[in-house]
Design an enzyme around this catalytic site. Structure first.
Site, PDB file in Angstrom:
ATOM      1  N   ASN A 122       0.805  -1.232   0.000  1.00  0.00           N
ATOM      2  CA  ASN A 122       0.000   0.000   0.000  1.00  0.00           C
ATOM      3  C   ASN A 122       0.834   1.276   0.000  1.00  0.00           C
ATOM      4  O   ASN A 122       0.628   2.179  -0.809  1.00  0.00           O
ATOM      5  CB  ASN A 122      -0.948   0.022   1.203  1.00  0.00           C
ATOM      6  CG  ASN A 122      -1.900  -1.155   1.198  1.00  0.00           C
ATOM      7  OD1 ASN A 122      -1.477  -2.299   1.384  1.00  0.00           O
ATOM      8  ND2 ASN A 122      -3.178  -0.899   0.984  1.00  0.00           N
ATOM      9  N   LYS A 178       0.952   3.847  -3.108  1.00  0.00           N
ATOM     10  CA  LYS A 178       0.019   4.980  -2.969  1.00  0.00           C
ATOM     11  C   LYS A 178       0.571   6.257  -2.336  1.00  0.00           C
ATOM     12  O   LYS A 178      -0.039   7.309  -2.476  1.00  0.00           O
ATOM     13  CB  LYS A 178      -1.186   4.537  -2.124  1.00  0.00           C
ATOM     14  CG  LYS A 178      -2.033   3.442  -2.734  1.00  0.00           C
ATOM     15  CD  LYS A 178      -3.169   3.091  -1.764  1.00  0.00           C
ATOM     16  CE  LYS A 178      -4.116   2.064  -2.352  1.00  0.00           C
ATOM     17  NZ  LYS A 178      -5.166   1.701  -1.394  1.00  0.00           N
ATOM     18  N   SER A 214      -2.320   4.637  11.219  1.00  0.00           N
ATOM     19  CA  SER A 214      -3.409   3.956  11.922  1.00  0.00           C
ATOM     20  C   SER A 214      -2.871   2.853  12.839  1.00  0.00           C
ATOM     21  O   SER A 214      -2.134   3.155  13.781  1.00  0.00           O
ATOM     22  CB  SER A 214      -4.423   3.432  10.893  1.00  0.00           C
ATOM     23  OG  SER A 214      -5.647   3.110  11.509  1.00  0.00           O
ATOM     24  N   ASP A 254     -11.688  12.466   9.648  1.00  0.00           N
ATOM     25  CA  ASP A 254     -11.424  11.032   9.756  1.00  0.00           C
ATOM     26  C   ASP A 254     -12.579  10.388  10.522  1.00  0.00           C
ATOM     27  O   ASP A 254     -12.842  10.751  11.669  1.00  0.00           O
ATOM     28  CB  ASP A 254     -10.102  10.836  10.507  1.00  0.00           C
ATOM     29  CG  ASP A 254      -9.618   9.401  10.542  1.00  0.00           C
ATOM     30  OD1 ASP A 254     -10.455   8.483  10.613  1.00  0.00           O
ATOM     31  OD2 ASP A 254      -8.388   9.210  10.520  1.00  0.00           O
ATOM     32  N   HIS A 262      -9.114   9.410   6.515  1.00  0.00           N
ATOM     33  CA  HIS A 262      -8.183   8.389   7.001  1.00  0.00           C
ATOM     34  C   HIS A 262      -7.382   7.744   5.865  1.00  0.00           C
ATOM     35  O   HIS A 262      -6.618   6.817   6.094  1.00  0.00           O
ATOM     36  CB  HIS A 262      -9.005   7.302   7.738  1.00  0.00           C
ATOM     37  CG  HIS A 262      -8.201   6.432   8.659  1.00  0.00           C
ATOM     38  ND1 HIS A 262      -7.628   6.892   9.823  1.00  0.00           N
ATOM     39  CD2 HIS A 262      -7.884   5.101   8.592  1.00  0.00           C
ATOM     40  CE1 HIS A 262      -6.999   5.891  10.435  1.00  0.00           C
ATOM     41  NE2 HIS A 262      -7.128   4.792   9.710  1.00  0.00           N
TER      42      HIS A 262
END
Length: 288
Positions: free
Chosen positions: A67, A71, A156, A233, A266
Site C-alpha cells: 500500500n 500509494k 493507523s 477522519d 483516514h
C-alpha cells in the site's frame, strides 16, 4: 519448508525517481511463514562506500507491504534526501489459523505489531519481527543500508506500532512520526478486540502496547514526535483518540507536534498530501 534466516529473494524491481522499489520474499523463523517486504533504494551517489539511513513504514489494518509503496508518493523526497524506505507486511499470512480471516480488524492484515501470548495466535509475533528479525536480515543482506541510522513511521494500526516500538527502543530509532495513529488502544474497540484475542485478559500486558500509557514510562524523548490527523477522519472520535496522547505528552514534557488537518480523512490521499513533511522530519533526525 524453508528454515533459518535465509537470504531474501527479489521478486520485483521498478525504477522510480532514479531509485528502485524492490520487493523481497523470505522465510521468517519469528512468524513461522513466508513474508514479503519492500525496500525503496534511493539513487546511489558516486561514492560506493556511502550507506543510506532507513525509514521503516508500518501500515494499517487490511494493508500489506504494497500500500505505502504504491500509494504514498514517499519516494520523491526519499530519493532527494537519500533515505531508504522499508515497508514490511502487517501480519503473518498463509498459516490458516481458524478465524484468522473472519474480520478485517483482526488476524490476517491486523498484527498490531505486538507479540501474541495466546497459544492460538502464537505466530503473531510482529513486534519481534519488526524490532529484531527484519533489521538483522537487512543488515546481513543489504550492505548499502545503515540500520544504525533508522527512524520509524506508520499509519493507523501502523502508527500505533511505530509509536510503541519507538518508545520502547529509543536507542534503535532516531525519530518517529505517524498518520492517524491508534494512540490509546486499551480504550478503543479495535485495540480491545485485538488485545483480548492476542494477549488475553491481563490488562497489564495490554499497557505494554499502548503509546498513551507508555509515554509516562519512556519519556526521555529528544526528537519531536510528529503526528498528522485529519479532522474529517471517521475513526477519529471512537478509535484514534489523539488528544489522549497529546495530554499524556504534555504531562511529561515530551515534544509533540500534533497537526489536526482540516477536511482530511483516514485515506492514502491524506497520507500522500503530507508525506513529504514526514520524510524530511526523519531525514533531519537521521543526520543527513
Amino acid at each position: 519448508m524453508e528454515g533459518g534466516n535465509k537470504k531474501p529473494t527479489e521478486i520485483s524491481s521498478t525504477k522510480m525517481f532514479d531509485g528502485y522499489n524492490k520487493r523481497y520474499k523470505h522465510y521468517s523463523p519469528t512468524l513461522g511463514c513466508s513474508m514479503t517486504f519492500y525496500i525503496y533504494f534511493p539513487p546511489s551517489p558516486s561514492s560506493h562506500s556511502h550507506k543510506f539511513p532507513v525509514l521503516y513504514w508500518l501500515s494499517g489494518l487490511t494493508c500489506s507491504d504494497e500500500n505505502f509503496i504504491v500509494k504514498s508518493g514517499a519516494q520523491r523526497v526519499a530519493s532527494s534526501e537519500g533515505v531508504a524506505l522499508i515497508a514490511p507486511d502487517t501480519s503473518p499470512r498463509g498459516l490458516n489459523v481458524e478465524g484468522e480471516s473472519d474480520s478485517w480488524d483482526f488476524g490476517v492484515g491486523a498484527g498490531f505489531y505486538l507479540n501474541a501470548t495466546q497459544a492460538k495466535w502464537k505466530n503473531w509475533q510482529m513486534y519481534d519481527y519488526i524490532v529484531k528479525e527484519l533489521p538483522a536480515l537487512i543488515s546481513e543482506n543489504f550492505p548499502e543500508l545503515d540500520i544504525s541510522r533508522a527512524s520509524i513511521s506508520g499509519h493507523s494500526m501502523g502508527g500505533h506500532g511505530a509509536l510503541t516500538i519507538y518508545l520502547k527502543n529509543l536507542d534503535k530509532y532516531k525519530s518517529v512520526s505517524a498518520f492517524a495513529p491508534i494512540v490509546n488502544p486499551i480504550n478503543c474497540p479495535w485495540g480491545q478486540k485485538a488485545f483480548t484475542n492476542y494477549l488475553g485478559e491481563n490488562k497489564a500486558a495490554w499497557e505494554e502496547y499502548d503509546a498513551t500509557f507508555l509515554i509516562s514510562r519512556f519519556n526521555n524523548v529528544a526528537a519531536t514526535i510528529l503526528i498528522d490527523q485529519g479532522d474529517e477522519d471517521k475513526f477519529l472520535q471512537e478509535q484514534l483518540l489523539p488528544h489522549k496522547f497529546e495530554e499524556a505528552c504534555r504531562k511529561v514534557n515530551v515534544p509533540l507536534l500534533l497537526r489536526m488537518q482540516p477536511g482530511y480523512d483516514h485515506s492514502y490521499y491524506f497520507i500522500a498530501t503530507f508525506i513529504d513533511d514526514h520524510i524530511r522530519h526523519h531525514a533531519q533526525a537521521l543526520n543527513l
